[in-house]
Design an enzyme around this catalytic site. Structure first.
Site, short mmCIF file in Angstrom:
data_model
loop_
_atom_site.label_atom_id
_atom_site.label_comp_id
_atom_site.label_asym_id
_atom_site.label_seq_id
_atom_site.Cartn_x
_atom_site.Cartn_y
_atom_site.Cartn_z
N GLN A 1 0.84 -1.20 0.00
CA GLN A 1 0.00 0.00 0.00
C GLN A 1 0.87 1.25 0.00
O GLN A 1 1.80 1.37 0.80
CB GLN A 1 -0.93 0.02 1.22
CG GLN A 1 -1.95 1.15 1.14
CD GLN A 1 -2.73 1.34 2.42
OE1 GLN A 1 -2.18 1.77 3.42
NE2 GLN A 1 -4.01 1.01 2.39
N TYR B 1 -6.27 10.45 4.97
CA TYR B 1 -4.93 10.83 4.53
C TYR B 1 -4.99 11.69 3.26
O TYR B 1 -6.04 12.13 2.85
CB TYR B 1 -4.06 9.57 4.38
CG TYR B 1 -3.95 8.83 5.70
CD1 TYR B 1 -3.52 9.48 6.85
CD2 TYR B 1 -4.33 7.49 5.81
CE1 TYR B 1 -3.44 8.82 8.07
CE2 TYR B 1 -4.25 6.83 7.03
CZ TYR B 1 -3.82 7.49 8.15
OH TYR B 1 -3.76 6.85 9.36
N GLY C 1 -9.09 -7.14 9.26
CA GLY C 1 -7.96 -6.53 9.94
C GLY C 1 -7.59 -7.22 11.23
O GLY C 1 -6.72 -8.08 11.27
#
Length: 360
Positions: A98, A179, A310
């Protein structure tokens, strides 16, 4: 109809099942941004899933937000990641790295150059961030110039090439979680009046330019993007136009033929259905609050091609094996999610069922 145990095709990546490891920052990289010495073991332990999406790796010094996060822009970074990708491949899975630019979610104390963070506009998120001296308020960032935006697009391009040099099967562009890329989407963070601000087409422009540049560099079939429609992480507010921005964005990204879109879903089911309809390639879906008994439901219904998890995968390296037999998962230790001791406590020491049986 598919189920999670059937193989899938994600661009040119063939996965053995339809389960993915979601990207999770662990803050265990070395001081220069090279993945830590235990990273290869950490990821290889979790290679039961069909696709691993790595923790975010910054594409430049400006892209770092948190302490001890890895980079993917130097020779040392490439060498470090090569150990990770080789270990994952040897364990039978596939991995994409990523690419994460934190934008304003940063602090000068956390970056190698100690400069002011950059963002679409000079608007602080109004939140604290952890630094080596403890929690500090996030300072006001500096607005990127148009020339610097072009350079940042090029940083993503070069980082994608470096990820492939490191042996990754592809990359995921991080356009979520508050972000930099998502900061361009949000009117309360993007006050620009040029081609990158104002209407939804302008606010989506940076994301599209990054995706196009990466796809040109390494191939659309190895390029994915993560989005989190409606997420308010990092103090963002996408406003009433948010859903329409994502509809426009997904239409435009779909024209590029990217390998996948990865949706971090926060509850707008109508928008999610529209994204599924507008997207022709693989869709990876991450519902952060999904209960264990609902694993596989979105693949079965056709809403997703893969499902990402996750904390289940973080705490349970044999997540796939336990899922198959209905065994309980390990309890995650939230206190060791970030950073940690050199011996890998809370990182590589979560036990598998076989290890637990052997300890009895």
């Amino acid at each position: 109809m598919s189920d999670i145990w059937t193989p899938a095709k994600v661009g040119n990546i063939e996965t053995k099942n339809r389960l993915a490891m979601a990207p999770m920052t662990r803050s265990r990289a070395q001081a220069d941004g090279t993945p830590g010495p235990l990273a290869a073991k950490y990821y290889a332990q979790r290679a039961g899933v069909g696709l691993i999406i790595s923790e975010g790796a910054q594409p430049s010094e400006d892209g770092q937000g948190y302490l001890a996060t890895p980079g993917i822009y130097t020779d040392a970074h490439v060498q470090g990641w090569r150990g990770v990708t080789s270990a994952v491949h040897a364990a039978g899975s596939r991995i994409v790295i990523q690419l994460m630019h934190a934008g304003r979610t940063s602090h000068p104390d956390n970056t190698p150059h100690h400069r002011q963070a950059v963002a679409p506009s000079a608007v602080a998120p109004g939140a604290p961030i952890f630094t080596a001296t403890g929690m500090q308020p996030i300072p006001e960032p500096r607005a990127l110039t148009v020339e610097e935006i072009e350079q940042t697009v090029n940083d993503f391009r070069k980082a994608a090439r470096r990820a492939i040099e490191a042996g990754a099967d592809g990359v995921e562009i991080h356009g979520a979680s508050g972000y930099l890329i998502q900061q361009f989407f949000a009117p309360n963070a993007n006050l620009r009046t040029d081609a990158y601000g104002g209407g939804i087409e302008n606010r989506a422009r940076f994301a599209i330019e990054v995706a196009r540049a990466v796809a040109e560099e390494i191939g659309a079939e190895r390029t994915g993007i993560r989005l989190s429609p409606g997420a308010t992480l990092g103090g963002l507010d996408e406003g009433a136009e948010g859903p329409d921005l994502y509809r426009y964005l997904v239409r435009e990204l779909n024209k590029l033929g990217l390998a996948f879109v990865h949706i971090m879903h926060f509850g707008n089911e109508a928008l999610l259905a529209d994204i599924r309809r507008l997207w022709d390639q693989a869709l990876i879906l991450n519902r952060p609050d999904r209960a264990l008994e609902n694993v596989g439901s979105d693949v079965k219904s056709g809403l997703a091609d893969l499902e990402a998890y996750g904390q289940f995968v973080l705490s349970t390296p044999d997540f796939v094996e336990r899922l198959k037999i209905g065994a309980a998962m390990n309890v995650p230790d939230r206190g060791s999610f970030y950073g940690g001791s050199p011996d890998g406590a809370g990182y590589i020491d979560y036990p598998t069922l076989s290890e637990m049986a052997g300890a009895k």
